[in-house]
Design a protein around this motif. Sequence first.
Motif: not given
Length: 224
Positions: A6-8, A13-18, A25-29, A79-80
């Motif tokens: 999850d952390v990886a 995702a942060i590095q490749e987007s914002s 998107l992560t907060n859809l958990s 996706l990540f």
Amino acid sequence: ILFASDVAVWNIAIQESSATQASLLTNLSPVWVGIGSFFFLKTKPATNFWIGTIVSLFGMVTLVGFEFFIDLNFDQAFLFAVLSGILYSIYLLVSKNVLSTVDVLSFMTISLMASSIYLGILCYSLGEPFTGFSDAGWFVLVLQAVICQLCAWLSISYATQHMRATRVSLSLLSQAVITSILAWLFLEEQITLQMVFGGIILLFGIRITFYDKTISLKELFSKN
């Protein structure tokens, strides 16, 4: 492995987007936790949870800004970020079962050691550096390790042990509101009326899930 993965993927995702896109998107958990709880846990999500989730996600979208979705890129980072939310929800559901038989400190010690070893092997395999960071970089890493990992995850594990997994996952959405306030205090970022309105909706959605009995939308709004 679930936690470390999850952390990886979230950091990628942060590095490749914002950070905004990855966090949103992560907060859809909570959605994935609700679905997983329905199929795999004895305690099924109540109607209040689904109502609260919808309200909270709407509040999150309002806080971030609807214009954000116009520029949303459906790429690998997208996706990540979604995968990060799914991995975290599985981790939370597994943790809920494990913490019914293991104390929080033992759980966190084993979990963090295992995830550190797994991430170390992953970084080594991908050729990621372990040294060469600036003094400020090391300070930030130590600060994150103590506050964001150790203290925060001890708190989350304690909450998971004593609360429903669905309530824990949804309550964590409040971090978006707290982040906005901290950014305003320390980074001089502006808080707009839309962000305030979105934050209120988000917190109201979380509050809905803590009603002890199942209530209808009509009853809900008549009480508030």
